[in-house]
Design an enzyme around this catalytic site. Sequence first.
Site, PDB file in Angstrom:
ATOM      1  N   ARG A   1       0.862  -1.177   0.000  1.00  0.00           N
ATOM      2  CA  ARG A   1       0.000   0.000   0.000  1.00  0.00           C
ATOM      3  C   ARG A   1       0.898   1.228   0.000  1.00  0.00           C
ATOM      4  O   ARG A   1       1.890   1.296   0.731  1.00  0.00           O
ATOM      5  CB  ARG A   1      -0.901   0.026   1.232  1.00  0.00           C
ATOM      6  N   HIS A   2       0.566   2.201  -0.829  1.00  0.00           N
ATOM      7  CA  HIS A   2       1.341   3.443  -0.889  1.00  0.00           C
ATOM      8  C   HIS A   2       1.525   4.023   0.499  1.00  0.00           C
ATOM      9  O   HIS A   2       0.751   3.753   1.420  1.00  0.00           O
ATOM     10  CB  HIS A   2       0.653   4.468  -1.794  1.00  0.00           C
TER      11      HIS A   2
ATOM     12  N   ASN B   1      -4.816  10.627   4.174  1.00  0.00           N
ATOM     13  CA  ASN B   1      -4.820   9.451   5.054  1.00  0.00           C
ATOM     14  C   ASN B   1      -4.768   9.914   6.509  1.00  0.00           C
ATOM     15  O   ASN B   1      -5.510   9.414   7.360  1.00  0.00           O
ATOM     16  CB  ASN B   1      -3.615   8.537   4.806  1.00  0.00           C
TER      17      ASN B   1
ATOM     18  N   GLN C   1      -9.810   9.238  -0.254  1.00  0.00           N
ATOM     19  CA  GLN C   1      -9.090   9.840  -1.374  1.00  0.00           C
ATOM     20  C   GLN C   1      -9.257   9.055  -2.662  1.00  0.00           C
ATOM     21  O   GLN C   1      -9.043   9.590  -3.720  1.00  0.00           O
ATOM     22  CB  GLN C   1      -7.631  10.055  -1.037  1.00  0.00           C
TER      23      GLN C   1
ATOM     24  N   ARG D   1       0.759   9.060  -5.593  1.00  0.00           N
ATOM     25  CA  ARG D   1       1.173   8.506  -4.301  1.00  0.00           C
ATOM     26  C   ARG D   1       1.700   7.087  -4.448  1.00  0.00           C
ATOM     27  O   ARG D   1       2.626   6.693  -3.748  1.00  0.00           O
ATOM     28  CB  ARG D   1       0.044   8.594  -3.272  1.00  0.00           C
TER      29      ARG D   1
ATOM     30  N   GLU E   1      -7.243   3.135  -7.078  1.00  0.00           N
ATOM     31  CA  GLU E   1      -8.076   2.915  -5.898  1.00  0.00           C
ATOM     32  C   GLU E   1      -9.557   3.062  -6.227  1.00  0.00           C
ATOM     33  O   GLU E   1      -9.936   3.630  -7.259  1.00  0.00           O
ATOM     34  CB  GLU E   1      -7.664   3.906  -4.801  1.00  0.00           C
TER      35      GLU E   1
ATOM     36  N   HIS F   1      -3.156   0.495  -3.638  1.00  0.00           N
ATOM     37  CA  HIS F   1      -4.001   1.177  -2.664  1.00  0.00           C
ATOM     38  C   HIS F   1      -4.698   0.206  -1.717  1.00  0.00           C
ATOM     39  O   HIS F   1      -4.957  -0.947  -2.060  1.00  0.00           O
ATOM     40  CB  HIS F   1      -5.035   2.022  -3.404  1.00  0.00           C
TER      41      HIS F   1
END
Length: 188
Positions: free
Chosen positions: A7-8, A14, A20, A57, A82, A139
């Site tokens: 995951r980024h 966040n 997002q 990201r 995402e 994501h």
Amino acid sequence: MKLGFVRHGQTQWNLEGRLQGSSDIPLNDTGRAQAREAVSVLEPGQWDAIVSSPLSRARETAQIIADGLGLELGPSYDLLIERDYAQGEGMVETEALALWPDKHGGGIEPLDSVVERGLRAIEQIAADYPGMNVAVICHGTIIRYTLSHFAGYKLDTIRNGSVAIIGNESGSWQLELVNDQVPNRVAG
């Protein structure tokens, strides 16, 4: 073949608990540090390629990891974007849940669609990199629900910068690692 899903790293949204989704929000400094930490979990020398979602990201996280592993950054896959939170994009999650319980409504992409995209992405990456170990930076929602499909149970939250690995040594994908740890449950 193994796919290592990361995951980024963290973004400001966040940190604020905002949805997002497909909004292109950049990493913050904590997110960059999380990307550097993911390198040790992935273990240098174990990966052949790195791909990602096209959102910045994920691409920046992927570049940091690629640099740390001594690999070139590979392509991005639109299928890895995402979940689209539509009218909920940018809202604090509790606000969105008050309007759309379980995040159903407001044009929010259904989870079945997210999982279907995740499964197609896995098929495409496996076809593009046959027999190779590929780190896939994307994501939380797409990782969580796509890998839940293979685990046979709903996974808990996927942390920013954490690693989840699926392997296909036996001809079917099996969950080997989630949130940097061996999963507690056996797939059913």
